[in-house]
Write an enzyme that holds these catalytic residues in place. Structure first.
Site, PDB file in Angstrom:
ATOM      1  N   GLU A 454       8.114   2.505   4.519  1.00 32.34           N
ATOM      2  CA  GLU A 454       9.056   1.648   3.768  1.00 32.34           C
ATOM      3  C   GLU A 454       9.498   2.297   2.457  1.00 32.34           C
ATOM      4  OE1 GLU A 454       9.253  -2.318   4.113  1.00 32.34           O
ATOM      5  OE2 GLU A 454       7.814  -2.573   5.722  1.00 32.34           O
TER       6      GLU A 454
HETATM    7  C1  LIG Z   1       2.372   4.991  10.386  1.00 34.16           C
HETATM    8  C2  LIG Z   1       3.843   4.984  10.229  1.00 34.16           C
HETATM    9  C3  LIG Z   1       4.585   3.917  10.692  1.00 34.16           C
HETATM   10  C4  LIG Z   1       5.976   3.941  10.615  1.00 34.16           C
HETATM   11  N1  LIG Z   1       6.699   2.933  11.211  1.00 34.16           N
HETATM   12  C5  LIG Z   1       8.052   3.064  11.294  1.00 34.16           C
HETATM   13  C6  LIG Z   1       8.831   2.145  12.055  1.00 34.16           C
HETATM   14  O1  LIG Z   1       8.293   1.188  12.625  1.00 34.16           O
HETATM   15  N2  LIG Z   1      10.161   2.346  12.154  1.00 34.16           N
HETATM   16  C7  LIG Z   1      10.777   3.388  11.542  1.00 34.16           C
HETATM   17  O2  LIG Z   1      11.981   3.533  11.678  1.00 34.16           O
HETATM   18  N3  LIG Z   1      10.076   4.264  10.790  1.00 34.16           N
HETATM   19  C8  LIG Z   1       8.731   4.140  10.668  1.00 34.16           C
HETATM   20  N4  LIG Z   1       7.999   5.037   9.922  1.00 34.16           N
HETATM   21  C9  LIG Z   1       8.697   6.089   9.235  1.00 34.16           C
HETATM   22  C10 LIG Z   1       8.590   6.049   7.741  1.00 34.16           C
HETATM   23  O3  LIG Z   1       9.450   5.080   7.220  1.00 34.16           O
HETATM   24  C11 LIG Z   1       8.933   7.471   7.279  1.00 34.16           C
HETATM   25  O4  LIG Z   1       7.759   8.222   7.513  1.00 34.16           O
HETATM   26  C12 LIG Z   1       9.352   7.556   5.880  1.00 34.16           C
HETATM   27  O5  LIG Z   1      10.659   7.095   5.774  1.00 34.16           O
HETATM   28  C13 LIG Z   1       9.294   8.995   5.341  1.00 34.16           C
HETATM   29  O6  LIG Z   1       9.877   9.930   6.192  1.00 34.16           O
HETATM   30  P1  LIG Z   1       9.106  11.302   6.527  1.00 34.16           P
HETATM   31  O7  LIG Z   1       7.697  10.958   6.866  1.00 34.16           O
HETATM   32  O8  LIG Z   1       9.884  12.034   7.494  1.00 34.16           O
HETATM   33  O9  LIG Z   1       9.053  12.078   5.134  1.00 34.16           O
HETATM   34  P2  LIG Z   1      10.198  13.000   4.513  1.00 34.16           P
HETATM   35  O10 LIG Z   1      11.480  12.274   4.495  1.00 34.16           O
HETATM   36  O11 LIG Z   1      10.143  14.326   5.159  1.00 34.16           O
HETATM   37  O12 LIG Z   1       9.713  13.135   3.012  1.00 34.16           O
HETATM   38  C14 LIG Z   1       8.715  14.071   2.605  1.00 34.16           C
HETATM   39  C15 LIG Z   1       8.449  13.891   1.111  1.00 34.16           C
HETATM   40  O13 LIG Z   1       9.646  14.161   0.364  1.00 34.16           O
HETATM   41  C16 LIG Z   1       9.902  13.095  -0.543  1.00 34.16           C
HETATM   42  N5  LIG Z   1      11.338  12.963  -0.738  1.00 34.16           N
HETATM   43  C17 LIG Z   1      12.322  12.945   0.184  1.00 34.16           C
HETATM   44  N6  LIG Z   1      13.525  12.818  -0.400  1.00 34.16           N
HETATM   45  C18 LIG Z   1      13.314  12.742  -1.726  1.00 34.16           C
HETATM   46  C19 LIG Z   1      14.144  12.603  -2.892  1.00 34.16           C
HETATM   47  N7  LIG Z   1      15.457  12.483  -2.812  1.00 34.16           N
HETATM   48  N8  LIG Z   1      13.558  12.559  -4.102  1.00 34.16           N
HETATM   49  C20 LIG Z   1      12.220  12.672  -4.214  1.00 34.16           C
HETATM   50  N9  LIG Z   1      11.396  12.808  -3.166  1.00 34.16           N
HETATM   51  C21 LIG Z   1      11.915  12.832  -1.943  1.00 34.16           C
HETATM   52  C22 LIG Z   1       9.292  11.876   0.128  1.00 34.16           C
HETATM   53  O14 LIG Z   1       8.974  10.880  -0.843  1.00 34.16           O
HETATM   54  C23 LIG Z   1       8.044  12.470   0.765  1.00 34.16           C
HETATM   55  O15 LIG Z   1       7.025  12.516  -0.193  1.00 34.16           O
HETATM   56  C24 LIG Z   1       6.618   5.016   9.983  1.00 34.16           C
HETATM   57  C25 LIG Z   1       5.860   6.071   9.459  1.00 34.16           C
HETATM   58  C26 LIG Z   1       4.492   6.061   9.574  1.00 34.16           C
HETATM   59  C27 LIG Z   1       3.730   7.228   9.037  1.00 34.16           C
END
Ligand SMILES: Cc1cc2nc3c(=O)[nH]c(=O)nc-3n(C[C@H](O)[C@H](O)[C@H](O)COP(=O)(O)OP(=O)(O)OC[C@H]3O[C@@H](n4cnc5c(N)ncnc54)[C@H](O)[C@@H]3O)c2cc1C
Length: 771
Positions: A454
């Site tokens: 989220e």
């Molecule tokens: C257990 C689990 C359940 C989930 N359930 C769902 C679900 O039901 N439906 C769904 O659609 N998604 C779901 N997600 C997805 C979740 O919302 C994403 O993991 C989240 O949006 C982050 O994406 P990412 O993990 O690819 O990280 P990335 O986007 O790769 O980010 C990596 C890091 O970079 C940072 N970052 C990225 N952009 C910026 C910026 N502009 N400024 C500063 N920092 C930045 C982030 O904060 C993070 O620390 C789930 C994830 C998990 C782990």
């Protein structure tokens, strides 16, 4: 002096005469303003426009109206919600064995699935008219939180259908036919939803999803209809492995212009039965060893009719707006509920363990080093509960406060991470050995999940809280941006002109206000209460003024560059956040009836918030690129230096005392923590040992007295001492029995689980491509 007078008169005249002012001042300022504007993408604009400004707006104005804060209704459970807590929730808690769920079955038992579906745990937000529970946000939050103290897996399973997903989207945007079709079966658990936005290439940058839908003719139910050909590849989707209905976000294209003039319609959300031809539910993920369902879904050239778009064809391309509008409800309820559960569990159990565990001849909770950590757990737990209640309360006022919920999401999950680390440090080896007796391990493992979902935390802190907060909460900036974006330039200039005057007045007021409050340390500010908390209101007003001034100066000096200077802007976001946290604590204290015994927790929370504000400002001034401006600002705001200190030791000791003895204060402040009925349960065992040791204190005192008088030998093992004490008639046989039972409980409570040789080696789990 005369020159100054002439200048003042000239400025007054110019400002007073509209045409002169508009041409001489507003026009050039407007031109510069347009140049330094932070460039806004469509998705950012939509995010910014969605949701409501609430108490965050007051904090940003520099003059919070504290009466307004106190007048927000106290969030409370209705009789029906309380009955659900006392019956269905308690029954569920007794059905859960988190060790078995996570380490053995890696799933909830079938009877638990059946129970939560049957009893409407998945239907808390669905209206009664469709068979749902129609619970308030505070009830939703309290239920999820209580379950999470027992089983994070069960809490996440219950939380997801009540958070952003098909249910929420249908209620807000669904057509009547869609609501009638889906909501009853979602309410009674026949259908299980999931919502798929994230994919391998798009996580935080959800607006950049590569999944597509193309408007075309196709066959559905044996007929040729207008529809969408979908291609998607999603991962991390909670409940996907068991979902019967998939909420899918994709980018919609209409190359043949079958729907209208636009070829790129934008993000769109549709509801698709997972049994639909071509929908693939892939493998399960294994998120931090947790057992809630999480996995992948994909589809190639899957055709769906147009009316499966949530809201129907009218909502084609409006998905992003729908998501950001609904995000704050989930973000303000679910993650805060999980974080608070961590606080209640850690505070209750660590307070007990600090008393039960003895080293160097005394309870470890008596060592000041341990007390420092335990006090942090207690203080943060109080802040967490206050924020949970206040934020859910805002949602119950039918608001969707996007900045406030981002603050709650980020800070509450970070606080839970901090206090869980403290709980681990105090429990040491007792928390590290996984097994049925370990009540902390799964909560600890789940924390990175809360941090990530989220809105991953780094992004939430750096981009959302201030990046969006400053523009949204500022009394004039969003309106000024709108004026700048007005296609009618003359009209835009007119709008800007009236805003500019007010903005200048606001800035001047803040400059002098900040200086005056800096010089007087805010002592002349008014407070809505008297007593020990009055001083905090005064300091918060002072810091609110300082934030308003610093934010204005930053936006003026850095313009669009401020957005890229995340390290700088996030510090102002931290100030706003700490002002929110502090407000929540003060409101919670008032709403709880100003309990005197809560004061150490209130002092701790407020002193910590003010210290964090000081630290954030210090970093901001030290790194502001224009050094002269930085020095002037710092002198205005803190002419005598930043005086805020971390909570003092006396307050820390008082918190530890409250958490280390059984009683109403501890019960009230950890009321969400599940305690097993007896010593056969991990939390029940620790609680029983804790209470038994307290009850045994008068008997232990008799023994110590006898030892001091030389009637009993010292430094013998406890069991031997008890035997000798009974022989010497220092204690009766019944008292000896009570002490022996206490010692058995104590030993059991400090014990950890072990596994027969070979058992762990047999538990190997291999991923699909390694199988
Ligand atoms: C257990 C689990 C359940 C989930 N359930 C769902 C679900 O039901 N439906 C769904 O659609 N998604 C779901 N997600 C997805 C979740 O919302 C994403 O993991 C989240 O949006 C982050 O994406 P990412 O993990 O690819 O990280 P990335 O986007 O790769 O980010 C990596 C890091 O970079 C940072 N970052 C990225 N952009 C910026 C910026 N502009 N400024 C500063 N920092 C930045 C982030 O904060 C993070 O620390 C789930 C994830 C998990 C782990």
């Amino acid at each position: 002096m005369l020159v100054l007078l002439i200048l003042v008169v000239a400025v007054a005249l110019i400002l007073g005469v509209t045409d002169i002012r508009r041409n001489l001042i507003t026009k050039p300022v407007f031109t510069v303003f347009k140049k330094i504007l932070p460039p806004l993408s469509d998705t950012e604009r939509e995010a910014m426009e969605a949701g409501d400004v609430w108490w965050d707006g007051e904090l940003f104005k520099g003059k919070p109206d504290w009466q307004k804060l106190h007048s927000f209704p106290k969030p409370e459970l209705s009789a029906e919600e309380q009955a659900f807590m006392d019956n269905q929730v308690e029954t569920l808690l007794q059905m859960l064995d988190d060790y078995q769920i996570v380490q053995e079955q890696r799933d909830l038992p079938k009877e638990v699935w059946d129970f939560v579906k049957r009893e409407g745990f998945f239907a808390m937000i669905i209206p009664k008219a469709y068979g749902g529970r129609e619970f308030s946000a505070i009830a939703n939050s309290t239920i999820v939180s209580r379950i999470a103290t027992r089983s994070l897996t069960a809490a996440v399973t219950v939380m997801v259908p009540n958070s952003l997903g098909p249910g929420e989207l249908l209620m807000h945007y669904g057509t009547q036919a869609q609501k009638d079709f889906w909501l009853p079966s979602l309410a009674n658990g026949t259908d299980v939803p999931c919502f798929a936005l994230t994919g391998p290439e798009a996580g935080s940058d959800a607006g950049g999803i590569p999944d597509t839908g193309v408007v075309c003719q196709g066959e559905h139910d044996g007929k040729q209809v207008l529809g969408i050909r979908l291609n998607w590849d999603k991962r991390y989707i909670t409940l996907a492995p068991v979902a019967t209905v998939l909420g899918l976000a994709f980018k919609l294209y209409d190359p043949e212009k079958l729907l209208g003039d636009k070829q790129e319609l934008g993000i769109t959300c549709a509801l698709i039965p997972t049994s639909h031809k071509g929908v693939q539910i892939g493998d399960r993920h294994f998120p931090m060893n947790m057992a809630f369902m999480n996995g992948t879904t994909y589809g190639k050239d899957v055709f769906i009719p147009l009316d499966w778009i949530i809201g129907g064809p009218d909502y084609a391309g409006r998905g992003w707006r729908m998501l950001v509008e609904c995000l704050s409800a989930g973000r303000g309820i679910s993650l805060p509920a999980l974080a608070t559960a961590t606080g209640h569990l850690a505070a209750r159990m660590t307070g007990a363990y600090g008393y039960v565990r003895q080293q160097f001849g005394m309870s470890i909770g008596k060592f000041e080093g341990v007390q420092e950590s335990l006090a942090r757990i207690g203080g943060l737990n109080y802040s967490l509960e206050a924020m949970r209640v206040m934020t859910a309360g805002a949602i119950d006022m039918n608001l969707s406060p996007s900045v406030v919920t981002a603050i709650a999401k980020y800070h509450m999950t970070e606080m839970s991470r901090t206090l869980m680390n403290d709980a681990f440090d105090i429990h040491a080896g007792r928390a590290i050995q996984v097994g049925p007796k370990n009540y902390l391990a799964h909560g600890y493992m789940g924390i990175p999940i809360s941090i990530t979902v989220e809105g991953a935390n780094i992004l939430t802190r750096n981009l959302m809280i201030f990046g969006q907060g400053a523009t949204r909460c500022h009394p004039y900036v969003l309106a000024e941006l709108e004026a700048a974006a007005n296609p009618d330039a003359e009209q835009g200039l007119k709008q800007f002109d009236s805003l500019l005057l007010k903005h200048v007045g606001f800035a001047i007021g803040n400059t002098f206000g900040a200086l005056w409050q800096g010089l007087t340390a805010g002592v002349f500010n008014s407070a809505p209460v008297s007593g020990e908390t009055a001083k905090y209101y005064k300091q918060l007003t002072r810091m609110s003024r300082a934030l308003a001034l610093s934010a204005d100066v930053s936006m003026l000096m850095l313009g669009g560059e401020l957005k890229r200077r995340e390290m700088l802007s996030a510090r102002l976001g931290d100030v706003l956040s700490q002002l929110y946290i502090a407000s929540a604590v003060l409101k919670f204290y008032e709403d709880s009836g100003r309990q005197q015994c809560d004061l150490p927790f209130v002092h701790y929370s407020l002193q910590r918030a003010l210290f964090e504000i000081g630290r954030a400002f210090d970093g901001f001034f030290a790194n502001f690129p224009n050094r002269v401006v930085a020095r002037v600002l710092k002198t205005l705001v803190f002419p005598f230096g930043i005086g805020y200190k971390l909570p003092n030791d006396e307050v820390a000791i008082q918190i530890c005392e409250a958490l280390s003895k059984p009683g109403v204060v501890r019960d009230r402040l950890t009321h969400l923590c599940y305690i097993g009925a007896d010593e056969n349960d991990a939390t029940g065992l620790m609680e029983s040992a804790f209470v038994a040791m307290h009850n045994a204190q008068p008997l232990m005192k008799k023994i110590y007295q006898a030892q001091r008088e030389g009637k009993l030998a010292r430094k013998l093992p406890l069991l031997q001492t008890i035997e000798l004490a009974q022989e010497a008639e220092v204690i009766t046989a019944a008292e000896a029995e009570q002490l022996i039972k206490m010692n058995t409980l104590r030993f059991s409570a400090i014990s950890v689980d072990s596994f027969a040789a070979g058992t762990l080696e047999a538990m190997a789990v291999k991923p699909t491509d390694a199988a």
